[in-house]
Design a protein around this motif. Structure first.
Motif, mmCIF file in Angstrom:
data_model
loop_
_atom_site.group_PDB
_atom_site.id
_atom_site.type_symbol
_atom_site.label_atom_id
_atom_site.label_comp_id
_atom_site.label_asym_id
_atom_site.label_seq_id
_atom_site.Cartn_x
_atom_site.Cartn_y
_atom_site.Cartn_z
ATOM 1 N N ARG A 36 15.371 -9.542 2.886
ATOM 2 C CA ARG A 36 14.347 -9.254 3.791
ATOM 3 C C ARG A 36 14.108 -7.446 3.558
ATOM 4 O O ARG A 36 12.917 -7.088 3.432
ATOM 5 N N ALA A 37 15.164 -6.653 3.403
ATOM 6 C CA ALA A 37 14.920 -5.288 3.113
ATOM 7 C C ALA A 37 14.143 -5.249 1.707
ATOM 8 O O ALA A 37 13.065 -4.267 1.654
ATOM 9 N N GLU A 38 14.337 -6.078 0.728
ATOM 10 C CA GLU A 38 13.539 -6.143 -0.676
ATOM 11 C C GLU A 38 12.327 -6.430 -0.171
ATOM 12 O O GLU A 38 11.420 -5.859 -0.923
ATOM 13 N N GLN A 39 11.972 -7.435 0.503
ATOM 14 C CA GLN A 39 10.637 -8.041 0.819
ATOM 15 C C GLN A 39 9.934 -6.830 1.563
ATOM 16 O O GLN A 39 8.824 -6.563 1.132
ATOM 17 N N ALA A 40 10.603 -5.988 2.512
ATOM 18 C CA ALA A 40 9.860 -5.042 3.151
ATOM 19 C C ALA A 40 9.432 -3.967 2.220
ATOM 20 O O ALA A 40 8.507 -3.280 2.444
ATOM 21 N N LYS A 41 10.552 -3.494 1.153
ATOM 22 C CA LYS A 41 9.934 -2.387 0.434
ATOM 23 C C LYS A 41 8.655 -3.010 -0.474
ATOM 24 O O LYS A 41 7.915 -2.019 -0.961
ATOM 25 N N GLY A 42 8.676 -4.331 -1.067
ATOM 26 C CA GLY A 42 7.457 -4.600 -1.927
ATOM 27 C C GLY A 42 6.476 -4.594 -0.750
ATOM 28 O O GLY A 42 5.443 -4.299 -1.397
ATOM 29 N N ASP A 43 6.483 -5.024 0.325
ATOM 30 C CA ASP A 43 5.260 -4.888 1.433
ATOM 31 C C ASP A 43 4.968 -3.506 1.569
ATOM 32 O O ASP A 43 3.574 -3.192 1.354
ATOM 33 N N ALA A 44 5.731 -2.706 1.502
ATOM 34 C CA ALA A 44 5.384 -1.218 1.792
ATOM 35 C C ALA A 44 4.620 -0.518 0.411
ATOM 36 O O ALA A 44 3.680 -0.008 0.707
ATOM 37 N N ARG A 45 5.206 -0.989 -0.729
ATOM 38 C CA ARG A 45 4.740 -0.361 -1.885
ATOM 39 C C ARG A 45 3.213 -1.182 -2.116
ATOM 40 O O ARG A 45 2.380 -0.518 -2.565
ATOM 41 N N GLN A 46 2.985 -2.646 -1.693
ATOM 42 C CA GLN A 46 1.843 -2.980 -1.766
ATOM 43 C C GLN A 46 0.884 -2.419 -0.879
ATOM 44 O O GLN A 46 -0.458 -2.234 -1.197
ATOM 45 N N ALA A 47 1.007 -2.103 0.178
ATOM 46 C CA ALA A 47 0.254 -1.339 1.137
ATOM 47 C C ALA A 47 -0.055 -0.018 0.792
ATOM 48 O O ALA A 47 -1.289 0.228 0.877
ATOM 49 N N LYS A 48 0.797 0.479 0.076
ATOM 50 C CA LYS A 48 0.545 2.044 -0.416
ATOM 51 C C LYS A 48 -0.583 1.983 -1.534
ATOM 52 O O LYS A 48 -1.451 2.362 -1.528
ATOM 53 N N GLU A 49 -0.307 0.924 -2.420
ATOM 54 C CA GLU A 49 -1.595 0.433 -3.510
ATOM 55 C C GLU A 49 -2.735 0.351 -2.942
ATOM 56 O O GLU A 49 -3.776 0.510 -3.657
ATOM 57 N N LYS A 50 -2.690 -0.893 -1.917
ATOM 58 C CA LYS A 50 -3.997 -0.896 -1.397
ATOM 59 C C LYS A 50 -4.898 0.217 -0.854
ATOM 60 O O LYS A 50 -6.061 0.311 -0.912
ATOM 61 N N THR A 51 -4.020 1.195 -0.110
ATOM 62 C CA THR A 51 -4.696 2.377 0.501
ATOM 63 C C THR A 51 -5.330 3.090 -0.729
ATOM 64 O O THR A 51 -6.328 3.702 -0.540
ATOM 65 N N LYS A 52 -4.346 3.370 -1.738
ATOM 66 C CA LYS A 52 -4.789 4.229 -2.789
ATOM 67 C C LYS A 52 -6.050 3.431 -3.304
ATOM 68 O O LYS A 52 -7.179 4.343 -3.765
ATOM 69 N N ASP A 53 -6.198 2.331 -3.305
ATOM 70 C CA ASP A 53 -7.387 1.338 -4.133
ATOM 71 C C ASP A 53 -8.801 1.899 -3.174
ATOM 72 O O ASP A 53 -9.843 1.954 -3.558
ATOM 73 N N VAL A 54 -8.390 1.733 -1.647
ATOM 74 C CA VAL A 54 -9.510 1.988 -0.691
ATOM 75 C C VAL A 54 -10.052 3.270 -1.312
ATOM 76 O O VAL A 54 -11.443 3.732 -1.042
ATOM 77 N N PHE A 55 -9.383 4.306 -1.312
ATOM 78 C CA PHE A 55 -9.518 5.899 -1.398
ATOM 79 C C PHE A 55 -10.302 5.927 -2.813
ATOM 80 O O PHE A 55 -11.153 6.953 -2.899
ATOM 81 N N ARG A 56 -9.901 5.199 -3.801
ATOM 82 C CA ARG A 56 -10.317 5.448 -5.140
ATOM 83 C C ARG A 56 -11.724 4.876 -5.292
ATOM 84 O O ARG A 56 -12.663 5.577 -6.133
ATOM 85 N N HIS A 57 -12.274 3.990 -4.542
ATOM 86 C CA HIS A 57 -13.581 3.280 -4.582
ATOM 87 C C HIS A 57 -14.549 4.027 -3.714
ATOM 88 O O HIS A 57 -14.790 4.141 -2.789
#
Length: 57
Positions: A36-57
């Protein structure tokens, strides 16, 4: 770089799901919690990347 991070996030989520399922199957609460912790870590990393994509475009 961003693609690499997205792939890493997805692999953490998949690995976490596998650990959680294995822990549940054998009754190992610690392994299940690690999954569960590893999944949460992956979810957080994915959210961070999506946020960066929003500001990049």
């Amino acid at each position: 770089m961003a693609g690499e991070q997205k792939g890493k996030a997805k692999s953490e989520q998949i690995k976490g799901k596998a650990k959680e399922a294995a822990g549940r199957a054998v009754g190992n609460e610690r392994l299940e919690a690690e999954g569960r912790a590893e999944q949460a870590k992956g979810d957080a990393r994915q959210a961070k990347e999506k946020t960066k994509d929003v500001f990049r475009h």
